[in-house]
Each structure stands twice: as C-alpha cells, then as structure tokens.
Design an enzyme around this catalytic site. Structure first.
Site, PDB file in Angstrom:
ATOM      1  N   ASN A 135      -8.030   7.299   6.513  1.00  0.00           N
ATOM      2  CA  ASN A 135      -8.390   7.052   7.914  1.00  0.00           C
ATOM      3  C   ASN A 135      -8.091   8.238   8.833  1.00  0.00           C
ATOM      4  O   ASN A 135      -7.849   8.075  10.020  1.00  0.00           O
ATOM      5  CB  ASN A 135      -7.785   5.739   8.418  1.00  0.00           C
ATOM      6  CG  ASN A 135      -6.279   5.758   8.449  1.00  0.00           C
ATOM      7  OD1 ASN A 135      -5.657   6.759   8.078  1.00  0.00           O
ATOM      8  ND2 ASN A 135      -5.680   4.685   8.912  1.00  0.00           N
TER       9      ASN A 135
ATOM     10  N   THR B  23      -6.479   1.089  13.003  1.00  0.00           N
ATOM     11  CA  THR B  23      -6.069   1.569  11.679  1.00  0.00           C
ATOM     12  C   THR B  23      -7.220   1.492  10.679  1.00  0.00           C
ATOM     13  O   THR B  23      -7.447   2.433   9.911  1.00  0.00           O
ATOM     14  CB  THR B  23      -4.882   0.722  11.172  1.00  0.00           C
ATOM     15  OG1 THR B  23      -3.828   0.778  12.139  1.00  0.00           O
ATOM     16  CG2 THR B  23      -4.384   1.225   9.832  1.00  0.00           C
TER      17      THR B  23
ATOM     18  N   GLU C  92       9.723  10.977  13.985  1.00  0.00           N
ATOM     19  CA  GLU C  92       8.647  11.707  13.301  1.00  0.00           C
ATOM     20  C   GLU C  92       8.593  13.175  13.734  1.00  0.00           C
ATOM     21  O   GLU C  92       8.368  14.063  12.907  1.00  0.00           O
ATOM     22  CB  GLU C  92       7.309  11.009  13.562  1.00  0.00           C
ATOM     23  CG  GLU C  92       7.248   9.638  12.886  1.00  0.00           C
ATOM     24  CD  GLU C  92       5.994   8.848  13.211  1.00  0.00           C
ATOM     25  OE1 GLU C  92       5.150   9.327  13.999  1.00  0.00           O
ATOM     26  OE2 GLU C  92       5.849   7.747  12.653  1.00  0.00           O
TER      27      GLU C  92
ATOM     28  N   PHE D  37       0.802  -1.221   0.000  1.00  0.00           N
ATOM     29  CA  PHE D  37       0.000   0.000   0.000  1.00  0.00           C
ATOM     30  C   PHE D  37       0.840   1.279   0.000  1.00  0.00           C
ATOM     31  O   PHE D  37       0.294   2.380   0.091  1.00  0.00           O
ATOM     32  CB  PHE D  37      -0.966   0.002   1.199  1.00  0.00           C
ATOM     33  CG  PHE D  37      -0.322  -0.176   2.553  1.00  0.00           C
ATOM     34  CD1 PHE D  37       0.277   0.887   3.212  1.00  0.00           C
ATOM     35  CD2 PHE D  37      -0.325  -1.424   3.172  1.00  0.00           C
ATOM     36  CE1 PHE D  37       0.865   0.736   4.460  1.00  0.00           C
ATOM     37  CE2 PHE D  37       0.267  -1.600   4.431  1.00  0.00           C
ATOM     38  CZ  PHE D  37       0.861  -0.512   5.066  1.00  0.00           C
TER      39      PHE D  37
HETATM   40  P1  ADP Z   1      -1.338   3.303  11.753  1.00  0.00           P
HETATM   41  O1  ADP Z   1      -1.586   4.562  10.956  1.00  0.00           O
HETATM   42  O2  ADP Z   1      -2.552   2.891  12.534  1.00  0.00           O
HETATM   43  O3  ADP Z   1      -0.106   3.384  12.616  1.00  0.00           O
HETATM   44  P2  ADP Z   1       0.217   1.621   9.947  1.00  0.00           P
HETATM   45  O4  ADP Z   1       1.425   2.320  10.485  1.00  0.00           O
HETATM   46  O5  ADP Z   1       0.218   0.126   9.964  1.00  0.00           O
HETATM   47  O6  ADP Z   1      -1.112   2.127  10.694  1.00  0.00           O
HETATM   48  O7  ADP Z   1      -0.019   2.063   8.442  1.00  0.00           O
HETATM   49  C1  ADP Z   1       0.159   3.407   8.043  1.00  0.00           C
HETATM   50  C2  ADP Z   1      -1.017   3.807   7.193  1.00  0.00           C
HETATM   51  O8  ADP Z   1      -0.999   3.035   6.001  1.00  0.00           O
HETATM   52  C3  ADP Z   1      -2.387   3.534   7.820  1.00  0.00           C
HETATM   53  O9  ADP Z   1      -2.833   4.585   8.656  1.00  0.00           O
HETATM   54  C4  ADP Z   1      -3.271   3.379   6.607  1.00  0.00           C
HETATM   55  O10 ADP Z   1      -3.669   4.649   6.092  1.00  0.00           O
HETATM   56  C5  ADP Z   1      -2.330   2.730   5.615  1.00  0.00           C
HETATM   57  N1  ADP Z   1      -2.500   1.267   5.628  1.00  0.00           N
HETATM   58  C6  ADP Z   1      -2.087   0.408   6.577  1.00  0.00           C
HETATM   59  N2  ADP Z   1      -2.410  -0.855   6.295  1.00  0.00           N
HETATM   60  C7  ADP Z   1      -3.061  -0.791   5.116  1.00  0.00           C
HETATM   61  C8  ADP Z   1      -3.671  -1.757   4.262  1.00  0.00           C
HETATM   62  N3  ADP Z   1      -3.658  -3.066   4.586  1.00  0.00           N
HETATM   63  N4  ADP Z   1      -4.246  -1.331   3.135  1.00  0.00           N
HETATM   64  C9  ADP Z   1      -4.254  -0.018   2.810  1.00  0.00           C
HETATM   65  N5  ADP Z   1      -3.693   0.958   3.561  1.00  0.00           N
HETATM   66  C10 ADP Z   1      -3.108   0.572   4.708  1.00  0.00           C
END
Ligand code: ADP
Ligand code: MG
Length: 140
Positions: free
Chosen positions: A112, A91, A126, A57
């Site tokens: 999201n 997430t 960050e 992604f």
């Molecule tokens: P978070 O933002 O909750 O820390 P992650 O660090 O795992 O989540 O992922 C970063 C961002 O990438 C997520 O907020 C989401 O927008 C996107 N993302 C994560 N997993 C997926 C997925 N399986 N498919 C599409 N987008 C994803």
C-alpha cells in the site's frame, strides 16, 4: 507545528513514485526535515512494526518492508500527522478516497505504498527509530 514519520514503502520506490509522492507533500504544506533511503533488515522491520507483532499479517508485513529499499522521511507542518494520513488515504487502497496516494498508486492492503505515523506518541517513537536529533533540519 507537528512532525510525523513517512515511509515510501518498497513498492513505491520500485514503481518510481518517489517524486510524485513528495510533490503531494510539498504541495500540501508538509515539508521534509529529514530523509534517507534505506533497505531495512528483517529485524529492523520487526522493531519498527513491533506494535503489530501479534497480528496475523506481521510476518508478511515485515518480509515486505525488508524486501527492498524504502525512502524514510520526517515531515513537518500544521497537524502533520493527520495531514499525512489524509493524503495517504485508507490502509486498504480499495477503501481509499479518490485522489489519495494509496487510491492512486497502491495495489493492495499488503502493498500500500506509504506509511504514516498515527498519533503523537507513535510519531515520536518512529522518528527516533530512524533519525537522531542532528539529522532533523529545522526549516526556515
Ligand atoms: P496504516 O499503515 O494505515 O497505519 P496499520 O498500522 O493498521 O495501517 O497496519 C500497518 C500495515 O500493515 C498496513 O499499512 C498494511 O500494509 C498492513 N496491514 C494492515 N492490516 C492488514 C491486513 N488486514 N492484512 C494485510 N496487511 C495489513
Ligand atoms: Mg499504522
């Protein structure tokens, strides 16, 4: 006391949820100590999410994060990293608990609404990615 990086993503800005989201932070003892609006370039988004560069992604994520302005913030408070993630919810908004930011405002896992650092080392990276020391204001 801990600091964490929060981003209201382009969808949250576009849908005018900035005030609602900051209100939740302030109501839950997370105080902004730095903030700026910025429209990231594709390269800047790739650098921020470098940890995910091998994920399927990654391209869609960095396209989205560079698609419009974000509000980038540093939040300070007790257990700020976990407190922010608890307020955001899971997430995937479909899995997020009712009353969380993502459950209430987000459309999909791709869109999201919010980002929050997930650990002290990622928070330090960050925060430093977007802000220098002079831009972090101690709250009294
Ligand atoms: P978070 O933002 O909750 O820390 P992650 O660090 O795992 O989540 O992922 C970063 C961002 O990438 C997520 O907020 C989401 O927008 C996107 N993302 C994560 N997993 C997926 C997925 N399986 N498919 C599409 N987008 C994803
Ligand atoms: Mg993450």
């Amino acid at each position: 006391m801990e600091r964490t990086l929060s981003i209201i993503k382009p969808d949250g800005v576009k849908k005018n949820f900035i005030g609602e989201i900051i209100k939740r932070f302030e109501s839950n003892n997370l105080r902004p100590v730095a903030m700026k609006m910025m429209h990231m370039s594709k390269r800047e988004a790739e650098g921020f999410y470098a940890v995910h560069s091998e994920r399927p992604f990654f391209k869609d994520l960095t396209d989205f994060m560079s698609s419009g302005p974000c509000l980038v913030m540093v939040l300070e408070g007790d257990n700020a990293i976990k407190a922010n993630r608890d307020l955001m919810g899971a997430t995937n908004p479909a899995d997020a608990a009712p009353g969380t930011i993502r459950a209430d405002f987000a459309d999909s896992i791709d869109n999201n609404i919010a980002h929050g650092s997930d650990a002290p080392d990622t928070a330090a990276f960050e925060i430093g990615y977007f802000f220098n020391g002079l831009e972090l204001c101690d709250r009294v």
